[in-house]
Enzyme design. Structure first.
Site, PDB file in Angstrom:
ATOM      1  N   GLY A 154       4.673   4.354  -9.417  1.00  0.00           N
ATOM      2  CA  GLY A 154       5.011   3.161  -8.656  1.00  0.00           C
ATOM      3  C   GLY A 154       4.262   3.118  -7.344  1.00  0.00           C
ATOM      4  O   GLY A 154       3.485   4.021  -7.020  1.00  0.00           O
ATOM      5  N   SER A 155       4.503   2.066  -6.598  1.00  0.00           N
ATOM      6  CA  SER A 155       3.871   1.907  -5.288  1.00  0.00           C
ATOM      7  C   SER A 155       4.715   0.956  -4.459  1.00  0.00           C
ATOM      8  O   SER A 155       5.665   0.343  -4.944  1.00  0.00           O
ATOM      9  CB  SER A 155       2.439   1.363  -5.434  1.00  0.00           C
ATOM     10  N   GLY A 156       4.351   0.836  -3.184  1.00  0.00           N
ATOM     11  CA  GLY A 156       5.012  -0.124  -2.313  1.00  0.00           C
ATOM     12  C   GLY A 156       6.453   0.207  -1.983  1.00  0.00           C
ATOM     13  O   GLY A 156       7.210  -0.668  -1.579  1.00  0.00           O
ATOM     14  N   SER A 157       6.852   1.470  -2.165  1.00  0.00           N
ATOM     15  CA  SER A 157       8.224   1.923  -1.880  1.00  0.00           C
ATOM     16  C   SER A 157       9.260   1.310  -2.803  1.00  0.00           C
ATOM     17  O   SER A 157      10.461   1.399  -2.544  1.00  0.00           O
ATOM     18  CB  SER A 157       8.615   1.643  -0.417  1.00  0.00           C
ATOM     19  N   GLY A 159      11.935   1.038  -5.443  1.00  0.00           N
ATOM     20  CA  GLY A 159      12.829   1.981  -6.081  1.00  0.00           C
ATOM     21  C   GLY A 159      12.914   3.336  -5.408  1.00  0.00           C
ATOM     22  O   GLY A 159      13.392   4.296  -6.009  1.00  0.00           O
ATOM     23  N   ARG A 282      -6.845   4.388  -4.705  1.00  0.00           N
ATOM     24  CA  ARG A 282      -7.170   2.987  -4.418  1.00  0.00           C
ATOM     25  C   ARG A 282      -7.237   2.799  -2.916  1.00  0.00           C
ATOM     26  O   ARG A 282      -6.867   3.687  -2.141  1.00  0.00           O
ATOM     27  CB  ARG A 282      -6.088   2.069  -4.987  1.00  0.00           C
TER      28      ARG A 282
END
Length: 414
Positions: A154-157, A159, A282
């Site tokens: 995942g990414s972007g915090s 969960g 990335r």
């Protein structure tokens, strides 16, 4: 005259994806977005970007579509972390510049990434992957509370949550493992990561290949969530701290086999000792590439596009200033009525731009992630304190009015 195509496999709905295409045009290339749903990216129509409906989960399908373009394919990449493996596999098959697909795959799975970094002797948290909530609770007991529970990919915090009690661990794990992937805005999760909570200030190291472009200071909203609410570039560090943090990041890249292209390495710095949070194969999100360009003149997006097209150049700073960004974040679920103070924020000395990413009338559902952002204020100045003060003042000028709506419920991770 034949067309030289630059293929972007999926994108971001805002920000860098659009800039990838603009940079391709600067190089004289014709950008085309391959996407399962090109309409998800409004800039494609607005900017007149070519697009194709493609099953971007398969490198073979991407290759078949490349063959149908006509003309030469000069580069294949992605601005989306979720499509980096597909893009790198396609570029490799075409003999184009690319990161190692296996290295990207290792980074995408946080469990495998953690194991690789641990085996290389690099500093990080104690950790365990858990496939069920009960496994997560048991892992937390072994590691010691408090722990951080987050998706394995995942990414972007999204969960991600700090848990101080075992029942919170079980709930956080269930929220991720049982969530609808569409609702979660992540791929289906086979496991969660349970990690030791690291204290200290948070930084990120922005790199191209093994070249450190700079270090960013990251600001987080109050726990138990990890919503990024602002960044400063360059971080205020002394020389020894900069070298230690940068060397740790580069060592992590080498351990993971990421010697090509951009990376965004997140680090905590408790008690003067850097520890790796995670390595992302990335460019940074959160407008960090734009901050870097404002501060030191290095256009990281252009360098990434140029490298993917076989025209790599060594990044060179052209100025020594500072930039800061502050995000306007929703504080409640409801319906956005208005955001006041935009003109006032734009008039503050040092503020470069004020951008709103939500419109009045839209429903706002708290996700406790980057998805809670309503807009941002970007500022620059001769040094970090000037830039930060301008961004802070710009944010204070903004006032988001959100009206409670009985039919708008908090998401699964609320």
């Amino acid at each position: 005259m034949s067309t030289d195509w630059f293929v972007l496999v999926e994108s971001n709905t805002t920000g860098s994806g659009r800039l990838f295409c603009a940079c391709a045009r600067r190089l004289g290339l014709r950008p085309v977005v391959f996407a399962r749903e090109p309409g998800r990216y409004p800039y494609v129509a607005t900017d007149g970007i070519d697009s194709r409906v493609v099953d971007t989960r398969s490198a073979d399908v991407v290759l078949d579509e490349c063959a149908q373009l006509g003309g030469r394919v000069a580069g294949v990449t992605s601005s989306s972390e979720y499509s980096m493996v597909t893009a790198s596999e396609a570029a490799r098959s075409l003999g184009l510049p690319h990161p190692d697909p296996e290295a990207v795959r290792r980074c995408r799975d946080k469990s495998i990434q953690r194991e690789r970094l641990r085996d290389a002797g690099l500093p990080g948290p104690l950790f365990a992957a858990a496939r069920t909530p009960s496994e997560a609770v048991a892992a937390a007991a072994r590691i010691g509370l408090p722990v951080v529970v987050k998706p394995v990919a995942g990414s972007g915090s999204i969960g991600t949550r700090l848990c101080r009690r075992s029942d919170e661990v079980g709930t956080a794990a269930s929220d991720v493992l049982d969530a609808d992937p569409v609702e979660l805005a992540l791929p289906p999760q086979y496991a969660v990561m349970v990690e030791e909570h690291l204290g200290g200030a948070e930084y990120s190291v922005e790199t191209i290949d093994e070249h450190v472009v700079g270090v960013t200071r990251k600001h987080l909203a109050p726990e138990p969530y990890f919503v990024e609410i602002g960044h400063d570039f360059p971080a205020s560090l002394n020389f020894a701290e900069f070298v230690e943090i940068s060397d740790t990041a580069v060592s992590a890249l080498r351990a993971l086999g990421l010697g090509w292209g951009p990376a965004h390495v997140e680090i905590r710095y408790p008690a003067g000792f850097p520890r790796i949070v995670e390595v992302n194969p990335r460019l940074a999100g959160g407008m960090i590439p734009q901050m870097v360009q404002e501060a030191c003149g290095i256009d990281m997006i252009f360098h990434v596009v140029a490298e993917a097209a076989g025209r790599a150049e060594a990044p060179q700073a052209t100025r020594a200033q500072a930039a800061s960004i502050r995000f306007l974040v929703a504080r409640a679920t409801g319906r956005l009525i208005e955001i006041r103070g935009v003109d006032e924020a734009r008039m503050i000395p040092g503020v470069i731009e004020v951008v709103l990413t939500r419109e009045p009338g839209q429903d706002v559902v708290l996700r406790h992630s980057f998805q809670d952002r309503l807009g941002h204020v970007l500022a620059a100045g001769e040094d970090g304190s000037v830039a930060a003060r301008a961004a802070d003042d710009g944010l204070l000028a903004l006032d988001a009015r959100i009206a409670p709506a009985s039919f708008v419920t908090e998401g699964a991770l609320g």
